[in-house]
Design a protein around this motif. Structure first.
Motif, PDB file in Angstrom:
ATOM      1  N   SER A   1      16.494   3.579 -21.832  1.00 53.20           N
ATOM      2  CA  SER A   1      17.729   3.285 -22.569  1.00 53.20           C
ATOM      3  C   SER A   1      17.906   4.187 -23.784  1.00 53.20           C
ATOM      4  O   SER A   1      18.995   4.256 -24.350  1.00 53.20           O
ATOM      5  N   ARG A   2      16.846   4.900 -24.196  1.00 45.78           N
ATOM      6  CA  ARG A   2      16.986   5.843 -25.298  1.00 45.78           C
ATOM      7  C   ARG A   2      17.605   7.155 -24.849  1.00 45.78           C
ATOM      8  O   ARG A   2      18.052   7.947 -25.677  1.00 45.78           O
ATOM      9  N   LEU A   3      17.589   7.400 -23.559  1.00 42.91           N
ATOM     10  CA  LEU A   3      18.061   8.676 -23.045  1.00 42.91           C
ATOM     11  C   LEU A   3      19.401   8.574 -22.344  1.00 42.91           C
ATOM     12  O   LEU A   3      20.288   9.389 -22.566  1.00 42.91           O
ATOM     13  N   LEU A   4      19.561   7.564 -21.492  1.00 44.88           N
ATOM     14  CA  LEU A   4      20.779   7.485 -20.687  1.00 44.88           C
ATOM     15  C   LEU A   4      21.933   6.886 -21.484  1.00 44.88           C
ATOM     16  O   LEU A   4      21.731   6.007 -22.328  1.00 44.88           O
ATOM     17  N   PRO A   5      23.150   7.323 -21.198  1.00 44.27           N
ATOM     18  CA  PRO A   5      24.318   6.662 -21.792  1.00 44.27           C
ATOM     19  C   PRO A   5      24.376   5.201 -21.371  1.00 44.27           C
ATOM     20  O   PRO A   5      23.853   4.816 -20.311  1.00 44.27           O
ATOM     21  N   ALA A   6      25.037   4.400 -22.173  1.00 47.91           N
ATOM     22  CA  ALA A   6      25.102   2.959 -21.903  1.00 47.91           C
ATOM     23  C   ALA A   6      25.712   2.677 -20.535  1.00 47.91           C
ATOM     24  O   ALA A   6      25.297   1.737 -19.842  1.00 47.91           O
ATOM     25  N   GLU A   7      26.686   3.502 -20.123  1.00 51.79           N
ATOM     26  CA  GLU A   7      27.322   3.238 -18.827  1.00 51.79           C
ATOM     27  C   GLU A   7      26.375   3.483 -17.665  1.00 51.79           C
ATOM     28  O   GLU A   7      26.467   2.821 -16.619  1.00 51.79           O
ATOM     29  N   ASP A   8      25.440   4.427 -17.821  1.00 53.17           N
ATOM     30  CA  ASP A   8      24.461   4.666 -16.763  1.00 53.17           C
ATOM     31  C   ASP A   8      23.458   3.519 -16.685  1.00 53.17           C
ATOM     32  O   ASP A   8      23.053   3.099 -15.589  1.00 53.17           O
ATOM     33  N   VAL A   9      23.043   3.024 -17.836  1.00 55.41           N
ATOM     34  CA  VAL A   9      22.140   1.868 -17.850  1.00 55.41           C
ATOM     35  C   VAL A   9      22.837   0.664 -17.221  1.00 55.41           C
ATOM     36  O   VAL A   9      22.239  -0.088 -16.438  1.00 55.41           O
ATOM     37  N   ALA A  10      24.118   0.485 -17.540  1.00 55.34           N
ATOM     38  CA  ALA A  10      24.877  -0.635 -16.969  1.00 55.34           C
ATOM     39  C   ALA A  10      25.004  -0.483 -15.453  1.00 55.34           C
ATOM     40  O   ALA A  10      24.937  -1.478 -14.712  1.00 55.34           O
ATOM     41  N   LEU A  11      25.193   0.750 -14.983  1.00 49.26           N
ATOM     42  CA  LEU A  11      25.269   0.981 -13.542  1.00 49.26           C
ATOM     43  C   LEU A  11      23.980   0.551 -12.853  1.00 49.26           C
ATOM     44  O   LEU A  11      24.008  -0.175 -11.849  1.00 49.26           O
ATOM     45  N   LEU A  12      22.846   0.993 -13.379  1.00 50.05           N
ATOM     46  CA  LEU A  12      21.566   0.627 -12.772  1.00 50.05           C
ATOM     47  C   LEU A  12      21.353  -0.879 -12.808  1.00 50.05           C
ATOM     48  O   LEU A  12      20.804  -1.463 -11.866  1.00 50.05           O
ATOM     49  N   ALA A  13      21.790  -1.513 -13.892  1.00 48.00           N
ATOM     50  CA  ALA A  13      21.631  -2.957 -13.996  1.00 48.00           C
ATOM     51  C   ALA A  13      22.490  -3.691 -12.982  1.00 48.00           C
ATOM     52  O   ALA A  13      22.123  -4.776 -12.506  1.00 48.00           O
ATOM     53  N   ALA A  14      23.628  -3.104 -12.625  1.00 48.21           N
ATOM     54  CA  ALA A  14      24.567  -3.787 -11.729  1.00 48.21           C
ATOM     55  C   ALA A  14      24.247  -3.584 -10.253  1.00 48.21           C
ATOM     56  O   ALA A  14      24.650  -4.407  -9.416  1.00 48.21           O
ATOM     57  N   LEU A  15      23.551  -2.499  -9.923  1.00 49.22           N
ATOM     58  CA  LEU A  15      23.287  -2.229  -8.510  1.00 49.22           C
ATOM     59  C   LEU A  15      22.261  -3.224  -7.964  1.00 49.22           C
ATOM     60  O   LEU A  15      21.314  -3.603  -8.654  1.00 49.22           O
ATOM     61  N   PRO A  16      22.429  -3.613  -6.686  1.00 52.24           N
ATOM     62  CA  PRO A  16      21.615  -4.713  -6.162  1.00 52.24           C
ATOM     63  C   PRO A  16      20.220  -4.280  -5.715  1.00 52.24           C
ATOM     64  O   PRO A  16      20.013  -3.160  -5.259  1.00 52.24           O
ATOM     65  N   ILE A  17      19.283  -5.183  -5.881  1.00 50.10           N
ATOM     66  CA  ILE A  17      18.004  -5.136  -5.174  1.00 50.10           C
ATOM     67  C   ILE A  17      18.098  -6.230  -4.107  1.00 50.10           C
ATOM     68  O   ILE A  17      18.099  -7.416  -4.435  1.00 50.10           O
ATOM     69  N   PRO A  18      18.209  -5.862  -2.839  1.00 50.05           N
ATOM     70  CA  PRO A  18      18.494  -6.868  -1.817  1.00 50.05           C
ATOM     71  C   PRO A  18      17.284  -7.738  -1.500  1.00 50.05           C
ATOM     72  O   PRO A  18      16.143  -7.358  -1.739  1.00 50.05           O
ATOM     73  N   ARG A  19      17.572  -8.893  -0.953  1.00 51.25           N
ATOM     74  CA  ARG A  19      16.534  -9.677  -0.301  1.00 51.25           C
ATOM     75  C   ARG A  19      16.250  -9.050   1.061  1.00 51.25           C
ATOM     76  O   ARG A  19      16.926  -8.120   1.488  1.00 51.25           O
ATOM     77  N   ALA A  20      15.254  -9.570   1.744  1.00 45.48           N
ATOM     78  CA  ALA A  20      14.909  -9.055   3.070  1.00 45.48           C
ATOM     79  C   ALA A  20      15.894  -9.597   4.103  1.00 45.48           C
ATOM     80  O   ALA A  20      15.538 -10.302   5.052  1.00 45.48           O
ATOM     81  N   ASP A  21      17.140  -9.246   3.886  1.00 41.84           N
ATOM     82  CA  ASP A  21      18.248  -9.679   4.736  1.00 41.84           C
ATOM     83  C   ASP A  21      19.031  -8.431   5.116  1.00 41.84           C
ATOM     84  O   ASP A  21      19.435  -7.650   4.237  1.00 41.84           O
ATOM     85  N   TRP A  22      19.268  -8.222   6.413  1.00 40.56           N
ATOM     86  CA  TRP A  22      19.848  -6.961   6.859  1.00 40.56           C
ATOM     87  C   TRP A  22      21.246  -6.721   6.291  1.00 40.56           C
ATOM     88  O   TRP A  22      21.595  -5.578   5.978  1.00 40.56           O
ATOM     89  N   ASN A  23      22.049  -7.766   6.162  1.00 37.57           N
ATOM     90  CA  ASN A  23      23.377  -7.556   5.590  1.00 37.57           C
ATOM     91  C   ASN A  23      23.279  -7.059   4.146  1.00 37.57           C
ATOM     92  O   ASN A  23      23.991  -6.133   3.736  1.00 37.57           O
TER      93      ASN A  23
END
Length: 275
Positions: A197-219
């Protein structure tokens, strides 16, 4: 000042004293966030130990004992064998990194390194600051190739019905996206692994925070692959064009065919083109 700060300061003073009385030590420099005048209670102690060329091998061989005389490590590891970079965890979970080098091979900049012991003023020979740089086209090309290679393995996990392994694949894609975002900032100096968070812009950190880590579910897995592909490839194309990095067109085409042929997937849903 916290208890952790006090313990870390005591460690730095002990390292400084040990260097000053050791004839094999030409200099001991403090790098990392602490050497740059920053850091916080969580920062580790990054050091550069400079030794005469004819004593380098012996100092490397005896470094664990040298550190143990100050505080016995509960973990000691050579980070990138055979390179003389070592990491230690000391009692109280103090973290210490030591790089052993020789005069003429000291890297860094004066605004990023502090002398703990430097009677020959080796720091004075360093540049005042790191020069600015542009994103590395070789690094970008490597990240894109690895992203496409991993996403091309999705049909293997599907064919073997291994959703847990497919989740691992998504986490690898996530790591590559993070590396791409970091390279887009072209940091002039290496960054700490835990200082995103010291390097990336806030919007990039927010993007990573918003992207999903899926469960073991194919969908969920397929949707996660699609989202990471959209975010990664759109940025990678722009960064490749900016830096002159070659685009692996043939690999991308084969990945798309692989998804369609071996997984029955609409490749355009996983590898959107023209974004």
């Amino acid at each position: 000042m916290t208890r952790e700060d006090l313990a870390r300061d005591e460690l730095i003073r002990a390292l400084q004293a040990a260097a000053a009385r050791d004839p094999d030590v030409i200099a001991l420099l403090l790098g990392g966030s602490l050497g740059a005048g920053g850091g916080d209670r969580w920062s580790d102690v990054d050091t550069i130990l400079v030794t005469p060329p004819d004593r380098h091998a012996a100092v490397v061989q005896g470094l664990q004992a040298w550190v143990s005389a100050i505080a016995r490590p509960v973990l000691w590891r050579q980070t990138f064998p055979p390179h003389p970079l070592f990491m230690a965890v000391l009692p109280g979970w103090l973290r210490l990194d030591v790089t052993v080098t020789i005069p003429g091979h000291v890297t860094g900049a004066r605004d990023r390194v502090r002398a703990l012991y430097d009677p020959q003023d080796l720091i004075g020979g360093l540049p005042a600051t790191y020069p600015p740089r542009e994103p590395d086209p070789r690094k970008i090309a490597s990240l894109v190739e690895e992203f496409l290679r991993i996403i091309g393995l999705l049909p293997v996990a599907m064919g073997r019905d291994e959703p847990v392994l497919a989740v691992t694949g998504v986490t690898l894609l996530r790591g590559l996206l993070q590396d791409l975002l970091v390279e887009a900032q072209a940091p002039p100096a290496p960054m700490g692994a835990l200082s995103l968070s010291r390097l990336l812009p806030a919007e990039d950190v927010a993007l990573l925070a918003a992207l999903p880590i899926p469960r073991a579910d194919w969908n969920e897995i397929l949707e996660a692959n699609r989202r990471y592909a959209i975010e990664f490839l759109s940025r990678a194309r722009a960064l490749a064009a900016r830096s002159g990095a070659p685009w692996p067109t043939a690999l991308e085409a084969e990945a798309a065919k692989r998804l369609a042929r071996d997984a029955g997937l609409d490749a355009s849903a996983i590898l959107p083109r023209g974004i």
